[in-house]
Design an enzyme around this catalytic site. Structure first.
Site, PDB file in Angstrom:
ATOM      1  N   ASN A   1      21.212  -3.490 -18.358  1.00  0.00           N
ATOM      2  CA  ASN A   1      19.844  -3.025 -18.616  1.00  0.00           C
ATOM      3  C   ASN A   1      19.631  -2.925 -20.123  1.00  0.00           C
ATOM      4  O   ASN A   1      20.540  -3.203 -20.916  1.00  0.00           O
ATOM      5  CB  ASN A   1      19.582  -1.693 -17.907  1.00  0.00           C
ATOM      6  CG  ASN A   1      20.490  -0.593 -18.392  1.00  0.00           C
ATOM      7  OD1 ASN A   1      20.407  -0.184 -19.550  1.00  0.00           O
ATOM      8  ND2 ASN A   1      21.396  -0.138 -17.532  1.00  0.00           N
TER       9      ASN A   1
ATOM     10  N   ASP B   1      22.006   1.381 -10.730  1.00  0.00           N
ATOM     11  CA  ASP B   1      21.819   1.985  -9.407  1.00  0.00           C
ATOM     12  C   ASP B   1      22.521   1.168  -8.323  1.00  0.00           C
ATOM     13  O   ASP B   1      22.741   1.662  -7.223  1.00  0.00           O
ATOM     14  CB  ASP B   1      20.318   2.086  -9.088  1.00  0.00           C
ATOM     15  CG  ASP B   1      19.656   3.172  -9.920  1.00  0.00           C
ATOM     16  OD1 ASP B   1      20.254   4.257 -10.050  1.00  0.00           O
ATOM     17  OD2 ASP B   1      18.572   2.930 -10.466  1.00  0.00           O
TER      18      ASP B   1
ATOM     19  N   LYS C   1      34.363 -17.611 -11.774  1.00  0.00           N
ATOM     20  CA  LYS C   1      32.979 -17.814 -12.195  1.00  0.00           C
ATOM     21  C   LYS C   1      32.187 -18.524 -11.087  1.00  0.00           C
ATOM     22  O   LYS C   1      32.648 -19.547 -10.558  1.00  0.00           O
ATOM     23  CB  LYS C   1      32.958 -18.657 -13.474  1.00  0.00           C
ATOM     24  CG  LYS C   1      31.576 -18.828 -14.036  1.00  0.00           C
ATOM     25  CD  LYS C   1      31.596 -19.650 -15.306  1.00  0.00           C
ATOM     26  CE  LYS C   1      30.170 -19.972 -15.719  1.00  0.00           C
ATOM     27  NZ  LYS C   1      30.112 -20.931 -16.805  1.00  0.00           N
TER      28      LYS C   1
ATOM     29  N   PHE D   1      17.750  12.462 -17.585  1.00  0.00           N
ATOM     30  CA  PHE D   1      16.642  11.703 -18.173  1.00  0.00           C
ATOM     31  C   PHE D   1      15.963  10.941 -17.042  1.00  0.00           C
ATOM     32  O   PHE D   1      16.612  10.599 -16.048  1.00  0.00           O
ATOM     33  CB  PHE D   1      17.144  10.709 -19.224  1.00  0.00           C
ATOM     34  CG  PHE D   1      17.183  11.260 -20.619  1.00  0.00           C
ATOM     35  CD1 PHE D   1      18.144  12.182 -20.974  1.00  0.00           C
ATOM     36  CD2 PHE D   1      16.254  10.854 -21.567  1.00  0.00           C
ATOM     37  CE1 PHE D   1      18.186  12.701 -22.262  1.00  0.00           C
ATOM     38  CE2 PHE D   1      16.282  11.355 -22.853  1.00  0.00           C
ATOM     39  CZ  PHE D   1      17.251  12.281 -23.207  1.00  0.00           C
TER      40      PHE D   1
ATOM     41  N   LYS E   1      12.804  13.630  -9.100  1.00  0.00           N
ATOM     42  CA  LYS E   1      14.186  13.306  -9.502  1.00  0.00           C
ATOM     43  C   LYS E   1      14.938  14.566  -9.882  1.00  0.00           C
ATOM     44  O   LYS E   1      16.111  14.730  -9.549  1.00  0.00           O
ATOM     45  CB  LYS E   1      14.180  12.358 -10.706  1.00  0.00           C
ATOM     46  CG  LYS E   1      14.117  10.908 -10.341  1.00  0.00           C
ATOM     47  CD  LYS E   1      14.345  10.010 -11.548  1.00  0.00           C
ATOM     48  CE  LYS E   1      13.996   8.585 -11.174  1.00  0.00           C
ATOM     49  NZ  LYS E   1      13.999   7.669 -12.284  1.00  0.00           N
TER      50      LYS E   1
ATOM     51  N   LYS F   1      18.308  15.697  -7.854  1.00  0.00           N
ATOM     52  CA  LYS F   1      19.620  15.793  -8.505  1.00  0.00           C
ATOM     53  C   LYS F   1      20.093  17.236  -8.592  1.00  0.00           C
ATOM     54  O   LYS F   1      21.275  17.494  -8.823  1.00  0.00           O
ATOM     55  CB  LYS F   1      19.555  15.195  -9.913  1.00  0.00           C
ATOM     56  CG  LYS F   1      19.459  13.680  -9.876  1.00  0.00           C
ATOM     57  CD  LYS F   1      19.216  13.078 -11.220  1.00  0.00           C
ATOM     58  CE  LYS F   1      18.868  11.603 -11.107  1.00  0.00           C
ATOM     59  NZ  LYS F   1      19.967  10.754 -10.630  1.00  0.00           N
TER      60      LYS F   1
END
Ligand code: PMT
Length: 432
Positions: free
Chosen positions: A222, A291, A301, A341, A355, A359
């Protein structure tokens, strides 16, 4: 090698005395210790040494006047159109005045602001070091002594002058201290926590974007650069906390004096966080954790033979695991605070709040990663700090400043929870 963004910053204020030329040696000495140096000169200092000497040494513009007498536009604004004496006051981690004349000391003691240096000194919150240099009678004068005492009671560090033969032909105290001694005083101030309000806390910060291998050469990743997490680690360290930085791959240099734990995947990050959790009193999850991951990494590969479908499985939620573990922790020790965050596209307070509850964290920092110039891989961010019962908007600012604003809220949370033990509702999670 560290970039200029990683360096400690010192402004050297040069006032008018024969020792002004030694300020050039001080600049070099500080630079040799990896310090980024800027110089501000009084008008009198320019009678003894040219600004060009300092701009050549530092690579920064030397400020010599408040209102454009030095050829700058007479606006009082800097290149970013900010009020220059305010932006300059916020830049350094420390300010050293060398040489500091009796006149400059008197202005500092009595809060006079009639030129750039004295105005900036009133506007700064950075620690200040002064290295006086003057004639022996001026040094011994009761007015100078009283001014120095006043400055000392306000936390200004004084590097007293040496004794010896003075430029005025007299012998006694008043000669600028050795450049190495002044530099050591500055470095010692830089190594102290600025606001030690996190002393006693051990803050575990996760940072960067985890990578989930697909095959030996490819991974799912990401856009996280790690800048937000590293800024938090640096700020926490400077405020007196012990810091454990668990970092996914980034191109950043870890802040000094942090325990640094490099990881790659979400599972490695989870294992590292859980290993270090017993030492942590605060966990801040700034990392962008994958995630999903491959159930099994292809041993070779993957070849480009038609389309490719990846079947992914969810990763474990690290922060939720932390919250579950803290509910089983020793009731005698202070509750480990958990700050998550939320990277959202759009400023969705309700999604972030969901969230937070899922959590079981104490707070969540919502940042809108769809806004240009903030969020992923930017030096700036804007956020909303959300707890179960309130929300605080933190406007756009550099990530290093935002880190301090977030830690201010952590300090407030600690104060609010220091008498509580984790209750089942705080310790557990409400959904998801
Ligand atoms: O690194 P930068 O380029 O400076 O950018 C900073 C940032 C945008 C990455 C950062 O400010 C940020 O928002 N980090 C969280 C990004 C994220 O993954 O958000 P999320 O909504 O997917 O996750 C919510 C929280 O759960 C986060 O605290 C995350 O660390 C945590 N999480 C997520 C997944 C998982 N498996 N375990 C977790 O603990």
């Amino acid at each position: 090698m560290s970039s200029s963004a990683d360096k400690r910053r010192v402004t050297v204020g040069v006032s008018g005395g024969i020792a002004a030329y030694k300020a050039a040696e001080l600049v070099r000495e500080l630079q040799q210790h990896g310090v980024d140096v800027r110089v501000i000169m009084t008008r009198a200092a320019q009678e003894f040494i040219q600004p060009l000497t300092f701009s050549s040494l530092t690579g920064h513009k030397v400020i010599t006047a408040m209102w454009g007498e030095d050829g700058q536009p007479a606006t009082g604004l800097d290149d970013q159109n900010q009020i220059e004496h305010i932006s300059e006051a916020q830049w350094p981690d420390a300010i050293v005045i060398a040489p500091a004349t009796a006149h400059v000391l008197a202005k500092m003691a009595h809060g006079l602001a009639d030129d750039f240096l004295s105005t900036m000194l009133l506007a700064t919150t950075a620690p200040v070091i002064v290295a006086p240099a003057m004639n022996v009678n001026m040094w011994n004068h009761p007015a100078t002594r009283a001014n120095l005492e006043l400055l000392q009671t306000r936390g200004v560090t004084i590097v007293p002058p040496d004794s010896g033969y003075l430029a005025c032909g007299m012998t006694g105290s008043g000669r600028l201290a050795d450049v190495q001694t002044i530099a050591q005083a500055v470095l010692s101030v830089l190594s102290q926590p600025v606001h030690p309000d996190l002393a006693g806390e051990t803050i575990l910060v996760t940072a960067g974007g985890t990578r989930e291998a697909i095959d030996p050469v490819r991974f799912l990743g990401n856009r996280s650069s790690g800048k937000m997490g590293y800024a938090l680690a640096e700020a926490a360290r400077q405020r007196g906390a012990e810091v454990i930085l668990v970092s996914a791959p980034t191109s950043l240099t870890p802040p000094e004096r942090c325990a640094f734990v490099p990881v790659t995947s979400a599972e490695e990050m989870r294992a590292a966080v859980m290993e270090h959790l017993p030492a942590a009193t605060v966990v801040v999850g700034a990392a962008a954790v994958a995630d999903f991951r491959m159930p099994a990494i292809a041993p070779e590969k993957l070849r480009r033979e038609g389309s490719l479908h990846l079947d992914l499985e969810p990763t474990e939620d690290i922060l939720r695991t932390v919250v579950e573990a803290r509910s089983m922790a020793d009731a005698a020790r202070p509750c480990t605070l958990v700050v998550a965050f939320a990277a959202e596209t759009g400023s969705s307070i309700s999604r972030a709040r969901q969230k937070l509850l899922a959590k079981g964290a104490d707070a969540i920092v919502l940042n809108d990663v769809s806004q240009p110039g903030i969020g992923f891989d930017s030096d700036r961010n804007a956020a909303t700090f959300i707890t179960r019962d309130h929300e605080i908007d933190i406007p756009e600012m550099p990530k290093r400043e935002m880190a301090d604003r977030i830690l201010d809220q952590v300090v407030a949370l600690r104060a609010a929870t220091s008498t509580e033990q984790p209750s089942p509702s705080r310790a557990g999670h409400d959904a998801g």
